[in-house]
Enzyme design. Sequence first.
Site, PDB file in Angstrom:
ATOM      1  N   TYR A 162       0.819  -1.216   0.000  1.00 28.95           N
ATOM      2  CA  TYR A 162       0.000   0.000   0.000  1.00 28.95           C
ATOM      3  C   TYR A 162       0.857   1.272   0.000  1.00 28.95           C
ATOM      4  O   TYR A 162       0.355   2.357   0.221  1.00 28.95           O
ATOM      5  CB  TYR A 162      -0.949  -0.003   1.196  1.00 28.95           C
ATOM      6  CG  TYR A 162      -2.014  -1.090   1.143  1.00 28.95           C
ATOM      7  CD1 TYR A 162      -2.974  -1.085   0.131  1.00 28.95           C
ATOM      8  CD2 TYR A 162      -2.075  -2.097   2.095  1.00 28.95           C
ATOM      9  CE1 TYR A 162      -3.956  -2.064   0.069  1.00 28.95           C
ATOM     10  CE2 TYR A 162      -3.066  -3.087   2.044  1.00 28.95           C
ATOM     11  CZ  TYR A 162      -3.999  -3.051   1.025  1.00 28.95           C
ATOM     12  OH  TYR A 162      -4.971  -4.015   0.963  1.00 28.95           O
ATOM     13  N   ASP A 222      -1.666 -11.360   8.225  1.00 27.45           N
ATOM     14  CA  ASP A 222      -0.927 -12.464   7.594  1.00 27.45           C
ATOM     15  C   ASP A 222       0.563 -12.432   7.905  1.00 27.45           C
ATOM     16  O   ASP A 222       1.209 -13.476   7.950  1.00 27.45           O
ATOM     17  CB  ASP A 222      -1.158 -12.444   6.083  1.00 27.45           C
ATOM     18  CG  ASP A 222      -2.621 -12.697   5.746  1.00 27.45           C
ATOM     19  OD1 ASP A 222      -2.991 -13.856   5.552  1.00 27.45           O
ATOM     20  OD2 ASP A 222      -3.410 -11.735   5.729  1.00 27.45           O
ATOM     21  N   HIS A 466       4.697  -6.150  -4.855  1.00 29.32           N
ATOM     22  CA  HIS A 466       3.275  -6.456  -4.977  1.00 29.32           C
ATOM     23  C   HIS A 466       2.441  -5.282  -4.520  1.00 29.32           C
ATOM     24  O   HIS A 466       2.902  -4.427  -3.762  1.00 29.32           O
ATOM     25  CB  HIS A 466       2.902  -7.697  -4.151  1.00 29.32           C
ATOM     26  CG  HIS A 466       3.008  -7.475  -2.682  1.00 29.32           C
ATOM     27  ND1 HIS A 466       1.934  -7.160  -1.889  1.00 29.32           N
ATOM     28  CD2 HIS A 466       4.075  -7.484  -1.867  1.00 29.32           C
ATOM     29  CE1 HIS A 466       2.333  -7.005  -0.651  1.00 29.32           C
ATOM     30  NE2 HIS A 466       3.630  -7.187  -0.600  1.00 29.32           N
ATOM     31  N   TYR A 547     -11.464  -0.998   0.216  1.00 32.50           N
ATOM     32  CA  TYR A 547     -11.438  -0.650   1.648  1.00 32.50           C
ATOM     33  C   TYR A 547     -10.157   0.090   1.998  1.00 32.50           C
ATOM     34  O   TYR A 547     -10.085   0.745   3.053  1.00 32.50           O
ATOM     35  CB  TYR A 547     -11.615  -1.911   2.508  1.00 32.50           C
ATOM     36  CG  TYR A 547     -10.352  -2.600   2.994  1.00 32.50           C
ATOM     37  CD1 TYR A 547      -9.614  -3.422   2.158  1.00 32.50           C
ATOM     38  CD2 TYR A 547      -9.905  -2.437   4.306  1.00 32.50           C
ATOM     39  CE1 TYR A 547      -8.473  -4.063   2.611  1.00 32.50           C
ATOM     40  CE2 TYR A 547      -8.769  -3.077   4.774  1.00 32.50           C
ATOM     41  CZ  TYR A 547      -8.047  -3.879   3.922  1.00 32.50           C
ATOM     42  OH  TYR A 547      -6.919  -4.504   4.373  1.00 32.50           O
ATOM     43  N   ARG A 548      -9.161   0.025   1.095  1.00 28.35           N
ATOM     44  CA  ARG A 548      -7.823   0.541   1.389  1.00 28.35           C
ATOM     45  C   ARG A 548      -7.070   0.483   0.064  1.00 28.35           C
ATOM     46  O   ARG A 548      -7.357  -0.371  -0.778  1.00 28.35           O
ATOM     47  CB  ARG A 548      -7.203  -0.440   2.384  1.00 28.35           C
ATOM     48  CG  ARG A 548      -5.874  -0.129   2.991  1.00 28.35           C
ATOM     49  CD  ARG A 548      -5.614  -1.243   3.998  1.00 28.35           C
ATOM     50  NE  ARG A 548      -4.351  -1.139   4.683  1.00 28.35           N
ATOM     51  CZ  ARG A 548      -3.838  -2.096   5.453  1.00 28.35           C
ATOM     52  NH1 ARG A 548      -4.500  -3.231   5.625  1.00 28.35           N
ATOM     53  NH2 ARG A 548      -2.695  -1.930   6.069  1.00 28.35           N
TER      54      ARG A 548
HETATM   55  C1  EUG Z   1      -4.329  -9.557   2.673  1.00 30.50           C
HETATM   56  C2  EUG Z   1      -5.480  -9.189   3.319  1.00 30.50           C
HETATM   57  C3  EUG Z   1      -5.811  -7.854   3.415  1.00 30.50           C
HETATM   58  C4  EUG Z   1      -4.991  -6.897   2.852  1.00 30.50           C
HETATM   59  C5  EUG Z   1      -3.832  -7.258   2.208  1.00 30.50           C
HETATM   60  C6  EUG Z   1      -3.497  -8.596   2.128  1.00 30.50           C
HETATM   61  C7  EUG Z   1      -4.037 -10.972   2.574  1.00 30.50           C
HETATM   62  C8  EUG Z   1      -3.129 -11.522   1.776  1.00 30.50           C
HETATM   63  C9  EUG Z   1      -7.927  -8.254   4.371  1.00 30.50           C
HETATM   64  O1  EUG Z   1      -6.933  -7.392   4.022  1.00 30.50           O
HETATM   65  O2  EUG Z   1      -5.358  -5.585   2.931  1.00 30.50           O
HETATM   66  C10 EUG Z   1      -2.953 -12.955   1.667  1.00 30.50           C
END
Ligand code: EUG
Length: 617
Positions: A162, A222, A466, A547-548
């Site tokens: 992000y 994560d 990414h 959402y972001r």
């Molecule tokens: C993930 C989940 C997110 C996010 C970025 C990555 C999961 C990656 C639910 O939010 O903003 C496997």
Amino acid sequence: MSIPKRQSTAAVEAAMAPPSALPPLLAEDCHSGIPARHHQQAIESRARLYSNRTVPASTPRSQETPVLPPDVDRETFNLAVDELRKLLGAENVELNDKPLVDGWYMEHPNTHDAFHIVEQEDLVSSATVYPGSVEEVSTIVKWANKYLMPIYPISMGRNIGYGGAAPRLRGSVVVDLGRRMNQVLKIDGESATCMVEPGVSYFKLYEEVQKTGFPLWVDPPDLGGGSVLGNCIDRGVGYTPYGDHWANHCGLELVLPTGEIVRTGMGALPGKDGADNPTWQSFQHNYGPSVDGIFSQSNFGIVTKMGMWLMPATEHQTYMVTFPHDDDFEQIIEIIRPLALQRILGNIPQLRNVIQELAVLATPRSKYWSGSGPMPRETLRALAKKYLPTGDCSWIFYGTVYGPEATRNSQMATIKAAFGRVAGMKFYLPSDLPSTHYIHSRVKICSGTPELRELDWLNWVPNAAHTFFAPITPTRGRDARIVHELVTSLHHKWGFDSFPTWCVAGREMHYIANIVYDRADADAKRRVNGLMHEMIAAAAREGYGEYRTHLLYQDVVARTYGFGGQALLRLSETLKDALDPNGILAPGRAGIWPKRYRGRGFEILEAKDESAPKAKL
Ligand code: EUG
């Protein structure tokens, strides 16, 4: 203007060599380091990532440094920095004038976006300042007002995918809160709460909770390296029953753009004899307007302390279900909704595409297939059959149930029967799978232990970076289909593998499309940008919003929330101009530009080069 020197071949070779020092351990002098239990894994993880790197570890600068923010000339900048050094101590002010180092997750830069989509030198700061207290944050804010200097606060800068630590406005001074404000200020075993500073990672909070001996869980996302406070104010997601981070925060301390220090919730009422209010971490609200919300995903204040609720540890059981067909997702989601609404599903489960499962094995895609563009579906099927213990499948569901055995057994029986309606589904427990399987990492994450495994998919392409496309839909098969088909076809149009994961709650789902690209490939970066812009616009036309989002897309995403002729954005701007009349705090963050910058061309409203790849993919 000084002409940058080109590095000699020897210097380039030295920069390419693997680093000799071990990645840093979490310690008093390294708040952002790796817990000892993950050190070996981090060493291996870094070695793997660096072995797939073809670009030099550091890049000499081609532009005059430090890069200045708009409206500030070099003389004023130098004067301002001299004053800042006097105010904070020279050791706490650092110019961004050295070669840029992308590093990796656990050794990330605070100078720029390590996962650059535009030029590496575009999203850069001019300097970094390290406050050691809320009073010093206030001092910095007052200094910024004096010099009309844009400042950009980060907690730890691990908002990866992000924008990381990069400021939205080029040349802003990054306020790195985490380096010196990194204490777990309280852990209350009776009320199951804590209070953290910006520099506390999930790894660190976990260690500190373990030291107390209280049977409490943190709620990790994560990856465990990010800031608990930073993730929460960006409204991140985790995977225990406390996975909605913002819903589980309790009490803020913050510095307004004028330098005033405010406490929200019960913290506004001073405790006896100047103590913190005893109810600050127990009740989320103050008397009067609820203001916490305007400090998340905004640029209205700098959060310096935050309370969080911790979950009492409980017994738990993680499981995995595989589904054979690409088209099964609609039925799977229809099954999940009632289970989630009735709280039979204990946490926010993930429904992952098989490609994630293959990529997380950390083998580069080129070892399997030498083509360009998205990997053909038949190739992926053959690889899944050969390399996954589950064999060929399309979707993998990771869920966890909580509580005593009798409760879990009854929940599990209901869940198994419900998913049993999907033809060809297979059910697995962690004990059914090899000890190296990714499920064991999910077991930890879903029971309060932060992990480091997730980034293994970054080995999919060389120099991997990414970003996430993260729209929200209702938890409903037909909405899922619209978004999934739109995302998949646009990924293919722009030449990328589609890496979707759904994080599913009862009423809504976060669809996370993970775009993995080679940051040394200028064309791939151009295509990521085109793809992101096209997905945001296409999803918005169907009524879906993110959402972001990454810094580069905050203007366009903010504008998709345009009901009433941009009434919401205008409200944010009204608040911004009232709270930050000089427009010094994180200009442009979340699409909110202060008056001073508005309409001068700083907004990014389109991809500069909109052309899709010529080749038919
Ligand atoms: C993930 C989940 C997110 C996010 C970025 C990555 C999961 C990656 C639910 O939010 O903003 C496997």
